[in-house]
Design a protein around this motif. Structure first.
Motif, PDB file in Angstrom:
ATOM      1  N   ILE A  94       0.859  -1.178   0.000  1.00 59.09           N
ATOM      2  CA  ILE A  94       0.000   0.000   0.000  1.00 59.09           C
ATOM      3  C   ILE A  94       0.897   1.230   0.000  1.00 59.09           C
ATOM      4  N   LYS A  95       0.622   2.168  -0.897  1.00 55.61           N
ATOM      5  CA  LYS A  95       1.394   3.409  -0.951  1.00 55.61           C
ATOM      6  C   LYS A  95       0.459   4.533  -1.359  1.00 55.61           C
ATOM      7  N   GLN A  96       0.939   5.753  -1.202  1.00 56.48           N
ATOM      8  CA  GLN A  96       0.113   6.904  -1.570  1.00 56.48           C
ATOM      9  C   GLN A  96       0.185   7.132  -3.071  1.00 56.48           C
ATOM     10  N   ASP A  97      -0.970   7.382  -3.658  1.00 56.86           N
ATOM     11  CA  ASP A  97      -1.058   7.634  -5.090  1.00 56.86           C
ATOM     12  C   ASP A  97      -0.315   8.926  -5.436  1.00 56.86           C
ATOM     13  N   ILE A  98       0.256   8.963  -6.632  1.00 56.78           N
ATOM     14  CA  ILE A  98       0.990  10.129  -7.102  1.00 56.78           C
ATOM     15  C   ILE A  98       0.367  10.625  -8.394  1.00 56.78           C
ATOM     16  N   LYS A  99       0.045  11.896  -8.460  1.00 59.19           N
ATOM     17  CA  LYS A  99      -0.493  12.523  -9.659  1.00 59.19           C
ATOM     18  C   LYS A  99       0.336  13.763  -9.984  1.00 59.19           C
ATOM     19  N   LYS A 100       0.836  13.813 -11.215  1.00 59.89           N
ATOM     20  CA  LYS A 100       1.628  14.951 -11.691  1.00 59.89           C
ATOM     21  C   LYS A 100       2.799  15.248 -10.755  1.00 59.89           C
ATOM     22  N   GLY A 101       3.411  14.163 -10.276  1.00 54.68           N
ATOM     23  CA  GLY A 101       4.603  14.299  -9.461  1.00 54.68           C
ATOM     24  C   GLY A 101       4.353  14.692  -8.019  1.00 54.68           C
ATOM     25  N   GLN A 102       3.075  14.716  -7.606  1.00 62.13           N
ATOM     26  CA  GLN A 102       2.739  15.103  -6.241  1.00 62.13           C
ATOM     27  C   GLN A 102       1.956  13.997  -5.551  1.00 62.13           C
ATOM     28  N   LEU A 103       2.165  13.855  -4.235  1.00 61.73           N
ATOM     29  CA  LEU A 103       1.364  12.918  -3.471  1.00 61.73           C
ATOM     30  C   LEU A 103      -0.094  13.365  -3.508  1.00 61.73           C
ATOM     31  N   ARG A 104      -0.976  12.415  -3.701  1.00 64.18           N
ATOM     32  CA  ARG A 104      -2.380  12.758  -3.901  1.00 64.18           C
ATOM     33  C   ARG A 104      -3.158  12.748  -2.584  1.00 64.18           C
ATOM     34  N   TYR A 105      -3.896  13.828  -2.359  1.00 62.45           N
ATOM     35  CA  TYR A 105      -4.837  13.934  -1.247  1.00 62.45           C
ATOM     36  C   TYR A 105      -6.214  14.225  -1.834  1.00 62.45           C
ATOM     37  N   ILE A 106      -7.248  13.706  -1.201  1.00 60.02           N
ATOM     38  CA  ILE A 106      -8.599  13.956  -1.669  1.00 60.02           C
ATOM     39  C   ILE A 106      -9.012  15.349  -1.222  1.00 60.02           C
ATOM     40  N   LYS A 107      -9.131  16.253  -2.157  1.00 62.05           N
ATOM     41  CA  LYS A 107      -9.390  17.654  -1.843  1.00 62.05           C
ATOM     42  C   LYS A 107     -10.828  17.888  -1.381  1.00 62.05           C
ATOM     43  N   HIS A 108     -11.725  16.979  -1.739  1.00 62.19           N
ATOM     44  CA  HIS A 108     -13.133  17.135  -1.365  1.00 62.19           C
ATOM     45  C   HIS A 108     -13.325  17.078   0.147  1.00 62.19           C
ATOM     46  N   GLY A 109     -12.420  16.386   0.830  1.00 60.97           N
ATOM     47  CA  GLY A 109     -12.529  16.268   2.281  1.00 60.97           C
ATOM     48  C   GLY A 109     -12.251  14.856   2.746  1.00 60.97           C
ATOM     49  N   ASN A 110     -12.370  14.638   4.026  1.00 59.40           N
ATOM     50  CA  ASN A 110     -12.083  13.331   4.595  1.00 59.40           C
ATOM     51  C   ASN A 110     -13.181  12.324   4.252  1.00 59.40           C
ATOM     52  N   LEU A 111     -12.770  11.062   4.197  1.00 65.31           N
ATOM     53  CA  LEU A 111     -13.710   9.992   3.885  1.00 65.31           C
ATOM     54  C   LEU A 111     -14.769   9.849   4.972  1.00 65.31           C
ATOM     55  N   LEU A 112     -15.983   9.546   4.543  1.00 67.69           N
ATOM     56  CA  LEU A 112     -17.073   9.298   5.483  1.00 67.69           C
ATOM     57  C   LEU A 112     -17.078   7.853   5.968  1.00 67.69           C
ATOM     58  N   PHE A 113     -16.406   6.981   5.206  1.00 62.37           N
ATOM     59  CA  PHE A 113     -16.410   5.551   5.507  1.00 62.37           C
ATOM     60  C   PHE A 113     -15.003   4.991   5.327  1.00 62.37           C
ATOM     61  N   ASN A 114     -14.781   3.783   5.830  1.00 62.83           N
ATOM     62  CA  ASN A 114     -13.538   3.075   5.527  1.00 62.83           C
ATOM     63  C   ASN A 114     -13.554   2.670   4.060  1.00 62.83           C
ATOM     64  N   TYR A 115     -12.368   2.622   3.465  1.00 64.03           N
ATOM     65  CA  TYR A 115     -12.292   2.366   2.023  1.00 64.03           C
ATOM     66  C   TYR A 115     -11.128   1.429   1.734  1.00 64.03           C
TER      67      TYR A 115
END
Length: 261
Positions: A94-115
């Motif tokens: 398991i690793k953090q996704d990378i987009k355009k050379g940057q670590l990806r964070y969900i900008k919409h906000g924190n998850l409401l559920f486990n995923y």
């Protein structure tokens, strides 16, 4: 970057299954500093032999009155770092996704559920899903675990399937399986979508809306749903899981290939 041969060599280990109980995993190890490109969650058997959670954790935990599946939790509830079982790296940590050379964070906000995801499944991008009329997204099938607990990153839990939503994400089928883990206080109360609405009202609506709009904060369009946005029941969902398990078998046998982006 790993060579393609190294990226795919973990497929050759797909027949090295450990016993059909995820409890034989004796070690879950985090390596590197969280929030860096080097951070990994790795799985080990017997405390020393690294294994692939995608290929070597069995899909089915038990199959008595109701099938229980092994579920790999990638992102705990209330988190926003986009973590995933990396299908293109050796032994699939398991690793953090990378987009355009940057670590990806969900900008919409924190998850409401486990995923997380179901091991030994794969949504084939070269096959059109007959239900959604779109190809798969090249990943293991996703699970939204709707229980009340916060499940730790990398934990393996046993879950009961409740239903699924057919998300279409940028033209690809991205099933969101709704499930609840055996340790949750509502596990025995929730067996189908009607029970879910009765015990946890509005859960399906919350999941559907969240995945519809969560990429808008990244400047993208809203996602769509097949099947008019209506969830399929647990029996049909298990059919989808069975199909994606067969796709995984075809992948590990070399009958088809992972798309390397």
């Amino acid at each position: 970057m790993l060579k393609i041969s190294n990226r795919l060599c973990s497929f050759a280990q797909s027949n090295r299954y450990f016993a059909s109980n995820a409890a034989t995993l004796s070690k879950l190890n985090e390596e590197g500093k969280e929030g860096t490109f080097e951070f990994r969650v790795k799985y080990y058997r017997d405390g020393q032999h690294q294994i692939s959670p995608w290929h070597e954790v069995p899909l089915v935990h038990s199959n008595n009155k109701r099938t229980l599946y092994n579920y790999i939790n990638e992102m705990p509830k209330n988190s926003n770092a986009k973590m995933e079982v990396n299908t293109k790296e050796l032994l699939n940590p398991i690793k953090q996704d990378i987009k355009k050379g940057q670590l990806r964070y969900i900008k919409h906000g924190n998850l409401l559920f486990n995923y997380g995801c179901l091991p030994q499944t794969w949504e084939n991008p070269k096959l059109v899903d007959h239900r959604t009329k779109h190809p798969g997204d090249n990943d293991p099938i996703d699970v939204v675990e709707v229980g009340q607990q916060v499940i730790g990153r990398g934990e393996i839990k046993q879950v009961k399937v409740i239903g699924a939503l057919a998300l279409i994400d940028e033209g690809e089928t991205d099933w969101k399986v709704l499930a609840i883990n055996t340790d949750d206080s509502n596990f025995d109360k929730i067996n189908d979508l009607k029970d879910l609405e009765k015990v946890l009202p509005g859960t399906v609506d919350k999941v559907r809306e969240w995945y519809k709009v969560y990429k808008v904060a990244e400047g993208k369009q809203e996602n769509e749903y097949a099947l008019n946005g209506q969830p399929i029941d647990h029996a049909e969902t298990e059919g989808v899981i069975s199909e994606t398990h067969q796709h995984w078998k075809d992948l590990t046998k070399g009958n088809t290939k992972l798309v390397l982006e």
